[in-house]
Design a protein around this motif. Structure first.
Motif, PDB file in Angstrom:
ATOM      1  N   THR A 131       0.831  -1.206   0.000  1.00 54.76           N
ATOM      2  CA  THR A 131       0.000   0.000   0.000  1.00 54.76           C
ATOM      3  C   THR A 131       0.863   1.253   0.000  1.00 54.76           C
ATOM      4  O   THR A 131       0.632   2.194  -0.774  1.00 54.76           O
ATOM      5  CB  THR A 131      -0.933   0.005   1.227  1.00 54.76           C
ATOM      6  N   PHE A 132       1.874   1.269   0.851  1.00 54.47           N
ATOM      7  CA  PHE A 132       2.765   2.422   0.986  1.00 54.47           C
ATOM      8  C   PHE A 132       3.436   2.787  -0.332  1.00 54.47           C
ATOM      9  O   PHE A 132       3.439   3.962  -0.740  1.00 54.47           O
ATOM     10  CB  PHE A 132       3.811   2.110   2.057  1.00 54.47           C
ATOM     11  N   LEU A 133       3.995   1.807  -1.015  1.00 54.31           N
ATOM     12  CA  LEU A 133       4.748   2.073  -2.235  1.00 54.31           C
ATOM     13  C   LEU A 133       3.860   2.444  -3.421  1.00 54.31           C
ATOM     14  O   LEU A 133       4.366   2.858  -4.470  1.00 54.31           O
ATOM     15  CB  LEU A 133       5.611   0.862  -2.589  1.00 54.31           C
ATOM     16  N   ARG A 134       2.544   2.326  -3.269  1.00 56.32           N
ATOM     17  CA  ARG A 134       1.613   2.646  -4.352  1.00 56.32           C
ATOM     18  C   ARG A 134       0.768   3.886  -4.058  1.00 56.32           C
ATOM     19  O   ARG A 134      -0.128   4.217  -4.845  1.00 56.32           O
ATOM     20  CB  ARG A 134       0.694   1.449  -4.614  1.00 56.32           C
ATOM     21  N   THR A 135       1.045   4.570  -2.937  1.00 55.06           N
ATOM     22  CA  THR A 135       0.194   5.721  -2.584  1.00 55.06           C
ATOM     23  C   THR A 135       0.987   7.006  -2.345  1.00 55.06           C
ATOM     24  O   THR A 135       0.591   7.865  -1.570  1.00 55.06           O
ATOM     25  CB  THR A 135      -0.654   5.408  -1.329  1.00 55.06           C
ATOM     26  N   PHE A 136       2.103   7.157  -3.041  1.00 51.87           N
ATOM     27  CA  PHE A 136       2.818   8.435  -3.010  1.00 51.87           C
ATOM     28  C   PHE A 136       2.100   9.445  -3.906  1.00 51.87           C
ATOM     29  O   PHE A 136       1.473   9.085  -4.906  1.00 51.87           O
ATOM     30  CB  PHE A 136       4.250   8.257  -3.514  1.00 51.87           C
ATOM     31  N   TYR A 137       2.216  10.722  -3.544  1.00 54.46           N
ATOM     32  CA  TYR A 137       1.638  11.777  -4.373  1.00 54.46           C
ATOM     33  C   TYR A 137       2.414  13.074  -4.165  1.00 54.46           C
ATOM     34  O   TYR A 137       3.085  13.260  -3.145  1.00 54.46           O
ATOM     35  CB  TYR A 137       0.156  11.990  -4.059  1.00 54.46           C
ATOM     36  N   ARG A 138       2.344  13.934  -5.158  1.00 50.28           N
ATOM     37  CA  ARG A 138       3.040  15.215  -5.102  1.00 50.28           C
ATOM     38  C   ARG A 138       2.416  16.123  -4.036  1.00 50.28           C
ATOM     39  O   ARG A 138       1.197  16.248  -3.941  1.00 50.28           O
ATOM     40  CB  ARG A 138       2.980  15.919  -6.455  1.00 50.28           C
ATOM     41  N   ASP A 139       3.293  16.729  -3.226  1.00 47.30           N
ATOM     42  CA  ASP A 139       2.851  17.662  -2.192  1.00 47.30           C
ATOM     43  C   ASP A 139       3.946  18.714  -2.047  1.00 47.30           C
ATOM     44  O   ASP A 139       4.965  18.489  -1.387  1.00 47.30           O
ATOM     45  CB  ASP A 139       2.628  16.923  -0.869  1.00 47.30           C
ATOM     46  N   TRP A 161       9.128   7.203  -8.772  1.00 41.74           N
ATOM     47  CA  TRP A 161       8.180   8.045  -9.478  1.00 41.74           C
ATOM     48  C   TRP A 161       8.342   7.966 -10.994  1.00 41.74           C
ATOM     49  O   TRP A 161       7.364   8.119 -11.742  1.00 41.74           O
ATOM     50  CB  TRP A 161       8.299   9.502  -9.022  1.00 41.74           C
ATOM     51  N   GLN A 162       9.569   7.696 -11.470  1.00 46.25           N
ATOM     52  CA  GLN A 162       9.755   7.595 -12.916  1.00 46.25           C
ATOM     53  C   GLN A 162       9.039   6.377 -13.487  1.00 46.25           C
ATOM     54  O   GLN A 162       8.681   6.363 -14.662  1.00 46.25           O
ATOM     55  CB  GLN A 162      11.244   7.542 -13.243  1.00 46.25           C
ATOM     56  N   LEU A 163       8.833   5.369 -12.663  1.00 47.18           N
ATOM     57  CA  LEU A 163       8.098   4.192 -13.093  1.00 47.18           C
ATOM     58  C   LEU A 163       6.590   4.425 -13.014  1.00 47.18           C
ATOM     59  O   LEU A 163       5.850   4.072 -13.935  1.00 47.18           O
ATOM     60  CB  LEU A 163       8.473   2.977 -12.235  1.00 47.18           C
ATOM     61  N   GLY A 178     -17.601  15.099  14.995  1.00 51.65           N
ATOM     62  CA  GLY A 178     -17.553  16.514  15.330  1.00 51.65           C
ATOM     63  C   GLY A 178     -16.317  17.233  14.837  1.00 51.65           C
ATOM     64  O   GLY A 178     -16.117  18.404  15.165  1.00 51.65           O
ATOM     65  N   GLN A 179     -15.496  16.568  14.040  1.00 49.04           N
ATOM     66  CA  GLN A 179     -14.284  17.189  13.521  1.00 49.04           C
ATOM     67  C   GLN A 179     -14.283  17.137  11.999  1.00 49.04           C
ATOM     68  O   GLN A 179     -14.866  16.247  11.388  1.00 49.04           O
ATOM     69  CB  GLN A 179     -13.033  16.475  14.062  1.00 49.04           C
ATOM     70  N   THR A 180     -13.597  18.104  11.398  1.00 50.04           N
ATOM     71  CA  THR A 180     -13.452  18.135   9.948  1.00 50.04           C
ATOM     72  C   THR A 180     -12.201  17.360   9.562  1.00 50.04           C
ATOM     73  O   THR A 180     -11.102  17.655  10.036  1.00 50.04           O
ATOM     74  CB  THR A 180     -13.333  19.581   9.436  1.00 50.04           C
ATOM     75  N   VAL A 181     -12.387  16.360   8.710  1.00 49.74           N
ATOM     76  CA  VAL A 181     -11.253  15.526   8.293  1.00 49.74           C
ATOM     77  C   VAL A 181     -11.160  15.537   6.775  1.00 49.74           C
ATOM     78  O   VAL A 181     -12.132  15.781   6.067  1.00 49.74           O
ATOM     79  CB  VAL A 181     -11.416  14.069   8.799  1.00 49.74           C
ATOM     80  N   GLN A 182      -9.954  15.280   6.279  1.00 51.75           N
ATOM     81  CA  GLN A 182      -9.704  15.196   4.854  1.00 51.75           C
ATOM     82  C   GLN A 182      -9.814  13.735   4.416  1.00 51.75           C
ATOM     83  O   GLN A 182      -9.093  12.883   4.922  1.00 51.75           O
ATOM     84  CB  GLN A 182      -8.304  15.734   4.520  1.00 51.75           C
ATOM     85  N   VAL A 183     -10.718  13.458   3.500  1.00 53.48           N
ATOM     86  CA  VAL A 183     -10.932  12.098   3.017  1.00 53.48           C
ATOM     87  C   VAL A 183     -10.450  12.004   1.575  1.00 53.48           C
ATOM     88  O   VAL A 183     -10.817  12.819   0.728  1.00 53.48           O
ATOM     89  CB  VAL A 183     -12.421  11.708   3.105  1.00 53.48           C
ATOM     90  N   HIS A 184      -9.619  11.003   1.315  1.00 49.03           N
ATOM     91  CA  HIS A 184      -9.073  10.826  -0.029  1.00 49.03           C
ATOM     92  C   HIS A 184     -10.164  10.358  -0.988  1.00 49.03           C
ATOM     93  O   HIS A 184     -10.871   9.391  -0.725  1.00 49.03           O
ATOM     94  CB  HIS A 184      -7.935   9.799   0.006  1.00 49.03           C
ATOM     95  N   LYS A 185     -10.287  11.058  -2.127  1.00 51.40           N
ATOM     96  CA  LYS A 185     -11.339  10.735  -3.081  1.00 51.40           C
ATOM     97  C   LYS A 185     -10.800  10.234  -4.422  1.00 51.40           C
ATOM     98  O   LYS A 185     -11.566   9.690  -5.226  1.00 51.40           O
ATOM     99  CB  LYS A 185     -12.205  11.975  -3.335  1.00 51.40           C
ATOM    100  N   GLY A 186      -9.527  10.421  -4.690  1.00 47.85           N
ATOM    101  CA  GLY A 186      -9.008   9.963  -5.970  1.00 47.85           C
ATOM    102  C   GLY A 186      -7.675  10.619  -6.295  1.00 47.85           C
ATOM    103  O   GLY A 186      -7.026  11.234  -5.444  1.00 47.85           O
ATOM    104  N   TRP A 187      -7.273  10.477  -7.583  1.00 50.20           N
ATOM    105  CA  TRP A 187      -5.970  10.982  -8.025  1.00 50.20           C
ATOM    106  C   TRP A 187      -6.136  11.928  -9.210  1.00 50.20           C
ATOM    107  O   TRP A 187      -7.015  11.743 -10.052  1.00 50.20           O
ATOM    108  CB  TRP A 187      -5.060   9.827  -8.433  1.00 50.20           C
ATOM    109  N   GLU A 188      -5.246  12.900  -9.269  1.00 51.62           N
ATOM    110  CA  GLU A 188      -5.188  13.825 -10.395  1.00 51.62           C
ATOM    111  C   GLU A 188      -3.831  13.653 -11.064  1.00 51.62           C
ATOM    112  O   GLU A 188      -2.800  14.006 -10.495  1.00 51.62           O
ATOM    113  CB  GLU A 188      -5.349  15.268  -9.900  1.00 51.62           C
ATOM    114  N   PRO A 189      -3.773  13.075 -12.271  1.00 55.40           N
ATOM    115  CA  PRO A 189      -2.475  12.814 -12.911  1.00 55.40           C
ATOM    116  C   PRO A 189      -1.741  14.097 -13.283  1.00 55.40           C
ATOM    117  O   PRO A 189      -2.356  15.091 -13.670  1.00 55.40           O
ATOM    118  CB  PRO A 189      -2.855  12.003 -14.150  1.00 55.40           C
ATOM    119  N   ILE A 190      -0.427  14.047 -13.163  1.00 54.99           N
ATOM    120  CA  ILE A 190       0.422  15.173 -13.585  1.00 54.99           C
ATOM    121  C   ILE A 190       1.230  14.774 -14.813  1.00 54.99           C
ATOM    122  O   ILE A 190       1.212  15.458 -15.834  1.00 54.99           O
ATOM    123  CB  ILE A 190       1.371  15.608 -12.447  1.00 54.99           C
ATOM    124  N   SER A 191       1.944  13.652 -14.698  1.00 55.69           N
ATOM    125  CA  SER A 191       2.710  13.136 -15.833  1.00 55.69           C
ATOM    126  C   SER A 191       2.791  11.621 -15.715  1.00 55.69           C
ATOM    127  O   SER A 191       2.875  11.082 -14.608  1.00 55.69           O
ATOM    128  CB  SER A 191       4.109  13.748 -15.862  1.00 55.69           C
TER     129      SER A 191
END
Length: 252
Positions: A131-139, A161-163, A178-191
């Motif tokens: 899971t870890f190696l497949r869920t990196f994203y640009r930040d 990332w080149q792969l 009672g708290q606001t949380v960020q829920v992952h909804k998907g991916w936006e491709p860059i390259s």
């Protein structure tokens, strides 16, 4: 009595669910089992020495142990030895520990038994790594320019990332307890990367399979030996039972 048992089981389920919610984090994907696939283990070893040994050591793993997955000494010398010229040496990282701490905030951990040490409530250590190696994203807010869903705020950049290619994570704000949380909804491709998503998942499966094998190279032999031991114990148990019956057949 039946109602009491059912209530007890339901209570256990609630406790387990509460514990998982308290632990937070995303659900881990199930890693494929590649321990019996020699070709996959060889590809995983190639990925490991090409992309991981630059920063991470495997201090309890010697290069010549790769003979166990079908690689010859010549193949190991020609394709695997980047940080040493001796096939009997351990897999030591090329990076200087002081520089690593300065760049990443901590010295990258040894990976010899990483697949065994990362097991948790979400699954096995292999599931976590897959899971870890497949869920990196640009930040861009992070020093390395990368973040990870399975390990938020990780100091490690996405070396593969080149792969896989580059992408951003899409989050949505939701209310939880009672708290606001960020829920992952998907991916936006860059390259795009050099691999398709399916090919990348296959490659990561091979790499994780190798990491799992490296944590216990003798696992397959141990399991096979265990089967023979159990068969022997079953036969001797039958023989002992027959012998005991013969000894006591005349005793009333």
């Amino acid at each position: 009595m039946k109602k009491i048992i059912l209530s007890f089981i339901a209570a256990l389920g609630l406790v387990a669910g509460a514990a998982q919610a308290a632990g937070g984090g995303m659900a881990w994907d199930k890693a494929p089992n590649r321990l019996n696939d020699q070709g996959a283990l060889q590809n995983g070893a190639k990925l490991f020495v090409n992309y991981c040994v630059g920063c991470h050591s495997a201090a309890f793993m010697r290069y010549n142990r790769l003979n166990d997955i079908g690689l010859t000494n010549e193949q190991i010398k020609d394709n695997m030895l980047f940080t040493t010229d001796k096939i009997g040496e351990t897999m030591k990282a090329a990076i200087d520990p002081k520089q690593a701490k300065e760049w990443f905030g901590a010295n990258p951990p040894d990976l010899t038994v990483i697949a065994r040490s990362r097991a948790g409530a979400g699954g096995t250590g292999s599931d976590y790594l897959y899971t870890f190696l497949r869920t990196f994203y640009r930040d861009e807010a992070k020093a390395t320019g990368w973040n990870n869903l399975a390990f938020p705020n990780v100091g490690m950049p996405h070396v593969l990332w080149q792969l896989q290619g580059q992408r951003r994570a899409v989050f949505e704000e939701q209310q939880s307890h009672g708290q606001t949380v960020q829920v992952h909804k998907g991916w936006e491709p860059i390259s795009p990367g050099s691999m398709t998503p399916e090919q990348y998942d296959e490659a990561i499966g091979d790499l994780v399979g190798y990491l799992q094998w490296m944590g216990e190279p003798a696992q397959k032999k141990r399991v096979n030996l265990g089967i023979w031991v159990l068969a022997f114990l079953a036969l001797t148990s039958v023989a002992a039972w027959k012998l005991n019956a013969a000894f006591w057949k005349d005793v009333k």
